[in-house]
Design an enzyme around this catalytic site. Structure first.
Site, mmCIF file in Angstrom:
data_model
loop_
_atom_site.group_PDB
_atom_site.id
_atom_site.type_symbol
_atom_site.label_atom_id
_atom_site.label_comp_id
_atom_site.label_asym_id
_atom_site.label_seq_id
_atom_site.Cartn_x
_atom_site.Cartn_y
_atom_site.Cartn_z
ATOM 1 N N ASN A 130 0.667 -1.233 0.058
ATOM 2 C CA ASN A 130 0.038 0.080 -0.117
ATOM 3 C C ASN A 130 0.797 1.370 0.209
ATOM 4 O OD1 ASN A 130 -2.599 1.362 0.502
ATOM 5 N ND2 ASN A 130 -1.763 1.851 2.170
ATOM 6 N N GLU B 89 7.603 -8.397 4.391
ATOM 7 C CA GLU B 89 6.333 -8.903 4.809
ATOM 8 C C GLU B 89 6.280 -10.371 4.914
ATOM 9 O OE1 GLU B 89 2.825 -9.686 5.840
ATOM 10 O OE2 GLU B 89 3.326 -7.439 5.356
ATOM 11 N N ASP C 231 4.613 0.972 10.259
ATOM 12 C CA ASP C 231 3.282 1.160 10.547
ATOM 13 C C ASP C 231 3.022 -0.231 11.250
ATOM 14 O OD1 ASP C 231 0.727 1.185 10.441
ATOM 15 O OD2 ASP C 231 0.195 1.172 8.471
ATOM 16 N N CYS D 97 -1.696 3.491 14.624
ATOM 17 C CA CYS D 97 -3.145 3.380 14.948
ATOM 18 C C CYS D 97 -3.486 3.374 16.546
ATOM 19 C CB CYS D 97 -4.042 1.786 14.506
ATOM 20 S SG CYS D 97 -2.971 0.367 15.153
ATOM 21 N N GLU E 295 -5.749 7.601 13.732
ATOM 22 C CA GLU E 295 -4.765 7.041 13.306
ATOM 23 C C GLU E 295 -4.046 8.572 13.102
ATOM 24 O OE1 GLU E 295 -3.340 3.604 10.614
ATOM 25 O OE2 GLU E 295 -5.131 3.815 11.819
#
EC number: 2.1.1.-
Length: 364
Positions: free
Chosen positions: A221, A237, A297, A322, A356
């Site tokens: 993303n 990842e 993130d 978050c 966020e």
């Protein structure tokens, strides 16, 4: 389902802004950039339990505090596409007992590109007869002008009638980015705010030199949108479906300077430090990367102490959070070596207390 308090949206967002400003004040953060959400139909994902009631069938949700059950026939938080599917799906399901028997949950994943995945979850084994009925359901939904994928799930079973993904198209700074979204994998829930997050991240890093490292990149993303600002991007990842989606997205968007490797942050740290070798890194020359910017993130728990130390090795840190409380815990350490150049509030979850946020840190 109750209507949303749209008239209070600005007031609620201002309260979030004040709260986050106060939390970041000890770290000398600059004035927040605030990115609002659409006031309704903003959520691209929704999950509902299914209630069986004397031959009737409908979506329900539970109040987390009281455990009270609510019937949900429309859901103004969710996208218009999800609402239209909810309205049309239930009557069609009720026509075939094999599709409703022991059905306990329905999950929806929609896109701005007008594609939707419907996941039907069961407490029974899914047979060929079920598959034939589900295929007939898909045909009928397509006649109603739905671009739909249907996935059936049961214990140790996953049946895709065609495929388990939908290709999203996100407009970012006048360019359309294609993102393959896998059923039952993480995607940003608020697509409109996600576009604003990507634009903010691109703006923060626009004058960068050297290379970018991203930990836990999901389907790419952020890394795909940020690649334009760096010589090369290296992203990690661990989840196989996300890596596969990321590889597709890299090719589909014509990105030629982004490499995804399937490993955890801990494994990557070991590889970078020469602690151990990994077969997954064959053909990848880590020494050819000059990563002086890192993007993180993390989950709600924030960064663990070892990862905080790793992150501090980089001149520039882009941190999307978050959970502002764990962000502040991490900033206690990070601001010993770095200063906050920019800070932002992204209202991914309107009408809730969730915030966020993003900070762009530069070495002092």
């Amino acid at each position: 389902m109750q209507q949303l308090p749209i008239e209070k949206y600005s007031e609620l967002l201002t309260k979030k802004q004040q709260k986050l400003t106060a939390l970041l004040a000890p770290f000398n953060a600059p004035e927040l950039s605030v990115f609002a959400s659409p006031v309704q139909n903003y959520r691209m994902r929704a999950e509902f339990r299914v209630w069986h009631d004397k031959g009737d069938l409908y979506h329900i949700m539970f109040n987390q505090q009281t455990k009270q059950r609510y019937r949900v026939d429309c859901f103004p938080i969710a996208s218009l596409l999800i609402n239209r599917m909810m309205e049309n799906l239930i009557p069609l399901l009720k026509e075939q007992e094999i599709l409703t028997k022991k059905l306990f949950q329905i999950d929806y994943l929609s896109t701005l590109s007008n594609k939707i995945i419907v996941s039907l979850l069961y407490h029974k084994t899914l047979t060929e007869e079920w598959q034939a009925a589900a295929q007939a359901l898909k045909v009928r939904l397509e006649k109603l002008d739905f671009d739909v994928q249907i996935v059936g799930r049961a214990t140790k079973q996953k049946i895709c009638l065609e495929r388990d993904y939908a290709d999203e198209v996100l407009p970012v700074n006048g360019r359309n980015y294609v993102y393959r979204q896998i059923e039952n994998s993480f995607t940003q829930p608020n697509a409109a705010v996600n576009c604003k997050m990507l634009e903010w991240a691109i703006d923060c890093t626009k004058n960068s030199s050297g290379d970018l490292l991203e930990l836990y990149c999901g389907n790419g993303n952020f890394s795909i949108a940020l690649a334009q600002n760096f010589r090369k991007v290296l992203a990690t990842e661990i989840a196989k479906p996300s890596v596969a989606a990321a590889q597709f997205n890299i090719a589909e968007n014509g990105i030629d300077n982004l490499q995804i490797i399937r490993m955890s942050a801990e494994e990557f740290t070991q590889a970078m430090n020469g602690v151990r070798e990994f077969n997954r890194l064959k053909g990848i020359d880590l020494k050819s990367y000059e990563c002086n910017t890192i993007f993180v993130d993390p989950p709600r728990a924030g960064l663990d102490p070892d990862t905080v130390k790793l992150v501090q090795n980089y001149d520039r840190i882009l941190y999307i959070s978050c959970n502002p409380n764990t962000l502040c815990d991490n900033l206690t350490e990070l601001t010993k070596t770095h200063r906050i150049e920019k800070a932002a509030l992204f209202d991914q979850f309107p009408y809730t207390d969730h915030m966020e946020s993003g900070v762009w840190l530069i070495r002092k």
